[in-house]
Design a protein around this motif. Structure first.
Motif, PDB file in Angstrom:
ATOM      1  N   HIS A 116       0.837  -1.217   0.114  1.00  0.00           N
ATOM      2  CA  HIS A 116      -0.002  -0.094   0.112  1.00  0.00           C
ATOM      3  C   HIS A 116       0.958   1.224   0.107  1.00  0.00           C
ATOM      4  O   HIS A 116       0.288   2.355  -0.197  1.00  0.00           O
ATOM      5  CB  HIS A 116      -0.933  -0.038   1.327  1.00  0.00           C
TER       6      HIS A 116
ATOM      7  N   MET B   1     -17.627 -12.442   3.929  1.00  0.00           N
ATOM      8  CA  MET B   1     -17.875 -11.851   4.980  1.00  0.00           C
ATOM      9  C   MET B   1     -18.279 -12.307   6.189  1.00  0.00           C
ATOM     10  O   MET B   1     -18.062 -11.870   7.746  1.00  0.00           O
ATOM     11  CB  MET B   1     -18.738 -10.428   4.363  1.00  0.00           C
ATOM     12  N   LEU B   4     -15.619 -13.715   7.980  1.00  0.00           N
ATOM     13  CA  LEU B   4     -14.799 -12.693   8.556  1.00  0.00           C
ATOM     14  C   LEU B   4     -15.470 -12.164  10.012  1.00  0.00           C
ATOM     15  O   LEU B   4     -14.777 -12.295  10.958  1.00  0.00           O
ATOM     16  CB  LEU B   4     -14.688 -11.715   7.493  1.00  0.00           C
ATOM     17  N   GLU B 121      -8.653 -13.859   6.907  1.00  0.00           N
ATOM     18  CA  GLU B 121      -9.619 -13.408   7.747  1.00  0.00           C
ATOM     19  C   GLU B 121      -9.198 -13.367   9.223  1.00  0.00           C
ATOM     20  O   GLU B 121      -9.342 -12.212   9.945  1.00  0.00           O
ATOM     21  CB  GLU B 121     -11.018 -14.419   7.690  1.00  0.00           C
ATOM     22  N   LEU B 124      -6.643 -10.331   9.732  1.00  0.00           N
ATOM     23  CA  LEU B 124      -7.349  -9.098   9.689  1.00  0.00           C
ATOM     24  C   LEU B 124      -8.046  -8.994  11.159  1.00  0.00           C
ATOM     25  O   LEU B 124      -7.859  -7.925  11.782  1.00  0.00           O
ATOM     26  CB  LEU B 124      -8.553  -9.150   8.563  1.00  0.00           C
ATOM     27  N   GLN B 128      -6.983  -6.171  14.123  1.00  0.00           N
ATOM     28  CA  GLN B 128      -7.989  -5.227  14.499  1.00  0.00           C
ATOM     29  C   GLN B 128      -8.249  -5.185  16.147  1.00  0.00           C
ATOM     30  O   GLN B 128      -8.240  -4.104  16.586  1.00  0.00           O
ATOM     31  CB  GLN B 128      -9.418  -5.662  13.741  1.00  0.00           C
ATOM     32  N   GLU B 162      -2.802  -4.344   9.144  1.00  0.00           N
ATOM     33  CA  GLU B 162      -4.422  -4.270   9.034  1.00  0.00           C
ATOM     34  C   GLU B 162      -4.760  -4.066   7.755  1.00  0.00           C
ATOM     35  O   GLU B 162      -5.835  -4.695   7.404  1.00  0.00           O
ATOM     36  CB  GLU B 162      -4.813  -3.355  10.423  1.00  0.00           C
ATOM     37  N   GLY B 163      -4.321  -3.004   7.472  1.00  0.00           N
ATOM     38  CA  GLY B 163      -4.687  -2.556   5.951  1.00  0.00           C
ATOM     39  C   GLY B 163      -4.166  -3.645   4.884  1.00  0.00           C
ATOM     40  O   GLY B 163      -4.829  -3.902   3.976  1.00  0.00           O
ATOM     41  N   HIS B 164      -2.977  -4.139   4.982  1.00  0.00           N
ATOM     42  CA  HIS B 164      -2.426  -5.210   4.233  1.00  0.00           C
ATOM     43  C   HIS B 164      -3.168  -6.302   4.345  1.00  0.00           C
ATOM     44  O   HIS B 164      -3.655  -6.948   3.221  1.00  0.00           O
ATOM     45  CB  HIS B 164      -0.958  -5.445   4.541  1.00  0.00           C
ATOM     46  N   GLU B 166      -6.579  -6.662   5.015  1.00  0.00           N
ATOM     47  CA  GLU B 166      -7.715  -6.264   4.288  1.00  0.00           C
ATOM     48  C   GLU B 166      -7.613  -6.505   2.804  1.00  0.00           C
ATOM     49  O   GLU B 166      -8.398  -7.146   2.029  1.00  0.00           O
ATOM     50  CB  GLU B 166      -8.214  -4.760   4.585  1.00  0.00           C
ATOM     51  N   VAL B 169      -7.445 -10.207   2.221  1.00  0.00           N
ATOM     52  CA  VAL B 169      -8.757 -10.844   2.425  1.00  0.00           C
ATOM     53  C   VAL B 169      -9.537 -10.594   1.056  1.00  0.00           C
ATOM     54  O   VAL B 169     -10.282 -11.566   0.535  1.00  0.00           O
ATOM     55  CB  VAL B 169      -9.516 -10.095   3.349  1.00  0.00           C
ATOM     56  N   LYS B 170      -9.514  -9.477   0.335  1.00  0.00           N
ATOM     57  CA  LYS B 170     -10.076  -9.397  -0.842  1.00  0.00           C
ATOM     58  C   LYS B 170      -9.472 -10.116  -1.859  1.00  0.00           C
ATOM     59  O   LYS B 170     -10.329 -10.738  -2.695  1.00  0.00           O
ATOM     60  CB  LYS B 170     -10.016  -7.753  -1.341  1.00  0.00           C
TER      61      LYS B 170
END
Lengths: 125, 174
Positions: A116, B1, B4, B121, B124, B128, B162-164, B166, B169-170
């Motif tokens: 990112h 989801m 998750l 999942e 993440l 979080q 956490e962003g990575h 996400e 997960v996608k």
């Protein structure tokens, strides 16, 4: 104070070396490379990797300039061309790497470990 | 989801009895133990991912977890050594370890895309949850300035994870 061309050159190189030795993050050391026809001032552009960002995120350069990446984060990072054509390799905290800007240099880059994180090199400095 | 949310609920359920004991009341050395424990859990799960997964996204993420959490742990140990202190075990470290055992057992039984999705999942949800505890309960209550600075640097890293996660997960979604 008047400086001869030789003096000016020595001054520029001396300043560059002093900046290198001091490890200054903001050093923009000018090195003169005269090749008989047109003398270009090749610059060193410092890019700090801090807080998971390339700072500055966009740098304007010319061919022959150097990008100096310095990792100021605890986490290891890299600066890696989006197309893989250049790469600093892994930089631990406090480590730096120089990348010379060449013809056809790929401008978009990321941290290979934290994708990112994005940076950009533009031409026309 | 749905899975998750289930994953986040499982992590929360694992921690909820422990959270009732108030993580904010832990000492600096107990918080350091929690952080070290949380780091090591993620390192174990990353090793598992590298042993099981063929997915390039999952493998790249796991390599980053190994690299970053090892760097944080080295820094934490160096600081503790400098301070002449040792981390202290506590209810929250124990709850994290108990939860991790269950998740590692489950992950180890999965293969292929099923493993990749569950690993993503869980990573993440795990980041979080831990980031919430570190940011809300730990950092405002840490007394030693150097320990606090290290936790702040750590949280910055774990938020990036956490962003990575996400993104991962996608990437592995069916």
């Amino acid at each position: 104070m008047r400086l001869t061309r030789r003096g000016t050159l020595r001054g520029a190189v001396g300043a560059a070396l002093a900046a290198l030795m001091a490890g200054r993050a903001d050093a923009h050391a000018g090195l003169i490379h005269g090749h008989g026809q047109k003398a270009h001032r090749h610059l060193v552009h410092d890019v700090d990797i801090r807080a998971f960002r390339f700072q500055p995120a966009r740098v304007a350069v010319r061919v022959g300039d150097t990008l100096r990446f310095a990792n100021r984060d605890l986490a290891p990072h890299s600066a890696t061309a989006g197309d893989g054509s250049w790469d600093t390799g892994l930089l631990n905290r406090g480590e730096t790497a120089d990348i010379e800007v060449t013809e056809g240099f790929a401008g978009a880059y990321i941290c290979a470990f934290h994708p990112h994180m994005k940076g950009e090199v533009g031409f026309g400095a | 989801m749905k899975s998750l949310l289930l994953s986040a609920a499982m992590v929360a359920a694992t921690l909820s009895p422990a959270l009732a004991q108030d993580p904010a009341a832990l000492s600096d050395l107990e918080m350091a133990h929690v952080a070290y424990t949380a780091d090591n859990i993620d390192i174990r799960q990353a090793h598992l991912a590298l042993a099981i997964s063929d997915n390039p996204e999952v493998r790249a993420f796991a390599e980053t977890m190994l690299r970053d959490h090892t760097a944080v742990n080295e820094q934490a140990l160096a600081l503790l050594q400098k301070l002449g202190a040792a981390p202290e075990d506590n209810f929250l470290s124990q709850a994290l370890n108990a939860g991790a055992e269950a998740i590692i057992d489950e992950l180890a039984s999965l293969r292929g895309a099923e493993f990749d999705r569950r690993y993503a999942e869980n990573e993440l949800a795990y980041h979080q949850t831990v980031n919430g505890v570190v940011g809300d309960a730990f950092i405002p209550n840490i007394e030693n300035a150097e320990v606090k600075a290290l936790f702040e640097a750590g949280l910055e890293i774990f938020k990036a994870h956490e962003g990575h996660a996400e993104m991962m997960v996608k990437a592995v979604a069916p």
